[in-house]
Design an enzyme around this catalytic site. Structure first.
Site, PDB file in Angstrom:
ATOM      1  N   GLY A  93       0.849  -1.196   0.000  1.00 29.32           N
ATOM      2  CA  GLY A  93       0.000   0.000   0.000  1.00 29.32           C
ATOM      3  C   GLY A  93       0.880   1.239   0.000  1.00 29.32           C
TER       4      GLY A  93
ATOM      5  N   GLY B  98      -0.287   4.895  -1.022  1.00 25.94           N
ATOM      6  CA  GLY B  98      -1.312   5.581  -0.239  1.00 25.94           C
ATOM      7  C   GLY B  98      -0.751   6.746   0.573  1.00 25.94           C
ATOM      8  CD  GLN B  99      -3.227  10.731   4.675  1.00 26.12           C
ATOM      9  OE1 GLN B  99      -3.916   9.850   5.187  1.00 26.12           O
ATOM     10  NE2 GLN B  99      -3.283  11.989   5.072  1.00 26.12           N
TER      11      GLN B  99
ATOM     12  CG  ASP C 250      -0.432   0.917  -4.139  1.00 24.86           C
ATOM     13  OD1 ASP C 250      -0.380   1.396  -2.986  1.00 24.86           O
ATOM     14  OD2 ASP C 250      -1.456   0.961  -4.840  1.00 24.86           O
ATOM     15  CB  ILE C 251      -3.705  -2.639  -5.758  1.00 21.74           C
ATOM     16  CG1 ILE C 251      -4.506  -3.583  -6.634  1.00 21.74           C
ATOM     17  CG2 ILE C 251      -4.384  -1.276  -5.604  1.00 21.74           C
ATOM     18  CD1 ILE C 251      -5.706  -4.173  -5.950  1.00 21.74           C
TER      19      ILE C 251
ATOM     20  CG  ASP D 238      -5.009  -8.025  -5.294  1.00 22.32           C
ATOM     21  OD1 ASP D 238      -5.187  -7.811  -4.084  1.00 22.32           O
ATOM     22  OD2 ASP D 238      -5.916  -8.406  -6.066  1.00 22.32           O
ATOM     23  CB  ILE D 239      -2.757  -7.211  -0.030  1.00 17.20           C
ATOM     24  CG1 ILE D 239      -2.398  -7.806   1.327  1.00 17.20           C
ATOM     25  CG2 ILE D 239      -4.164  -6.672   0.008  1.00 17.20           C
ATOM     26  CD1 ILE D 239      -0.998  -8.206   1.445  1.00 17.20           C
TER      27      ILE D 239
ATOM     28  CE1 TYR E  54      -9.779   1.310   8.000  1.00 21.39           C
ATOM     29  CE2 TYR E  54     -10.586   2.884   9.616  1.00 21.39           C
ATOM     30  CZ  TYR E  54      -9.544   2.345   8.898  1.00 21.39           C
ATOM     31  OH  TYR E  54      -8.278   2.821   9.076  1.00 21.39           O
TER      32      TYR E  54
ATOM     33  CB  ILE F 152      -2.734  10.659   8.992  1.00 22.07           C
ATOM     34  CG1 ILE F 152      -2.823   9.415   9.888  1.00 22.07           C
ATOM     35  CG2 ILE F 152      -1.281  11.095   8.797  1.00 22.07           C
ATOM     36  CD1 ILE F 152      -2.228   9.556  11.254  1.00 22.07           C
TER      37      ILE F 152
HETATM   38  N1  SER Z   1      -8.505   8.123   8.858  1.00 25.58           N
HETATM   39  C1  SER Z   1      -9.323   6.952   9.039  1.00 25.58           C
HETATM   40  C2  SER Z   1     -10.655   7.117   8.433  1.00 25.58           C
HETATM   41  O1  SER Z   1     -11.177   8.205   8.498  1.00 25.58           O
HETATM   42  C3  SER Z   1      -9.463   6.626  10.497  1.00 25.58           C
HETATM   43  O2  SER Z   1      -8.505   5.711  10.858  1.00 25.58           O
HETATM   44  O3  SER Z   1     -11.199   6.188   7.942  1.00 25.58           O
END
Ligand code: SER
Length: 315
Positions: free
Chosen positions: A9, A12-13, A35-36, A53-54, A143, A173
């Site tokens: 990944g 990603g951010q 990464d994918i 792809d994980i 999630y 973050i």
């Molecule tokens: N930044 C994440 C989200 O908003 C929270 O872990 O899904």
């Protein structure tokens, strides 16, 4: 020579900035970004990149063996807002991605794993302020459910197979080098881009939705600190609460207005507002401080100043 590292990944951010930092510390060729996405993001073109792809377990094993990987940072996940749109993919990617990496470790191919959990493990029945490390969880998003289950899965593999896996519960973050994707906390990054681009931001959370947040350098620091700690000092093999700062969209907009008085904000809360309202406002992170010396550097003012300076330079 440090052992070889795989970042999953990496586009990603967090993955982008973590890969750059690990390459700085351990050498560009020691850190394989995956990464994918078909192609490496531009920022990571300085070192090795593999499409991965994980959920493709044979390919994961192949990449690990081919590069002699001994340490994995698993950042691939569907975040809170995106996973609500496709719950079964959220479950599949977040749970089976983690399982595949834990199995690699169980089978003796890798020595250490970092996997982030999240404030999303908590729910509406959790104490909201200074949320304790151990408390009622009961998340309401797919999630959050995968993160709670994942935390227990990590602890189970640690108890049963002795796997050295380390984890922190990330808040939202904020960073300027890479874009967030699919999170409820993403507003706190978008707001800066819109402030500079148009002078106005329409927020998808309500003005009083207070959430725990953290500046990217602190997030990266937490990963390096927990991974550097001796194994005996990691007393918790689920995931550690860590905290940075807490604020509402209104407080953040006022902090931006100190440097940009013409900036305006309006509110149009959507389904993400109820996700935000099910999460804590702030976390108690005493155990992370005690076990491995967690200490964030950035308060709200420092975050806002640094974001504005860097984004204005980038325009
Ligand atoms: N930044 C994440 C989200 O908003 C929270 O872990 O899904």
């Amino acid at each position: 020579m440090p052992s070889k590292i795989l970042v999953i990944g990496a586009a990603g951010q967090i993955g982008t900035e973590l890969t750059l930092k690990l390459r700085d510390l351990y050498g560009t060729d020691q850190v394989i970004a995956t990464d994918i996405k078909e192609r490496s993001p531009e920022a990571l073109l300085n070192g090795p990149f593999e499409k991965l792809d994980i959920l493709d377990k044979p390919r994961l094993y192949e990449v690990v063996k081919q590069h002699g990987i001994k340490e994995i940072y698993l950042l691939a996940a569907l975040l809170s807002a995106t996973a609500e749109k496709n719950p079964s993919l959220g479950w599949d990617l977040n749970m089976n991605g983690l399982s595949n990496v834990l199995d690699l470790s169980r089978d003796g191919h890798i020595q250490r794993v970092f996997w982030p959990s999240s404030i999303a493990v908590f729910g509406p029945n959790t104490p909201k302020n200074s949320t304790p490390q151990r408390t009622v969880m009961e998340p309401t998003t797919v999630y959050g459910i995968t993160k709670v289950a994942g935390e227990s899965w990590c602890e189970y593999y640690n108890n049963r197979y002795g796997i050295d896996i380390r984890s922190v519960r990330f808040p939202g973050i904020i960073g300027h080098k890479s874009a967030p994707g699919g999170g409820t906390t993403d507003y706190a990054v978008h707001i800066f881009h819109e402030a500079i681009k148009t002078g106005h931001y329409e927020c998808f959370l309500s003005k009083d939705a207070e959430l725990p947040m953290m500046y990217m350098p602190d997030a990266i620091k937490s990963i390096l600190q927990i991974m550097d700690a001796p194994s005996e000092s990691i007393s918790l093999r689920t995931s550690y609460n860590i905290s940075g700062v807490s604020f509402t969209p209104e407080i953040l907009s006022k902090a931006i207005q100190k440097s940009m008085p013409e900036f305006t904000i309006s509110y149009k809360p959507d389904y993400r507002d109820s996700i935000a309202k099910s999460w804590p406002s702030s976390l108690n992170d005493e155990l992370a401080k005690k076990d491995w010396g967690w200490n964030p550097d950035f308060n709200l003012e420092a975050i806002v100043n640094d974001m504005l300076v860097n984004l204005k330079l980038a325009v």
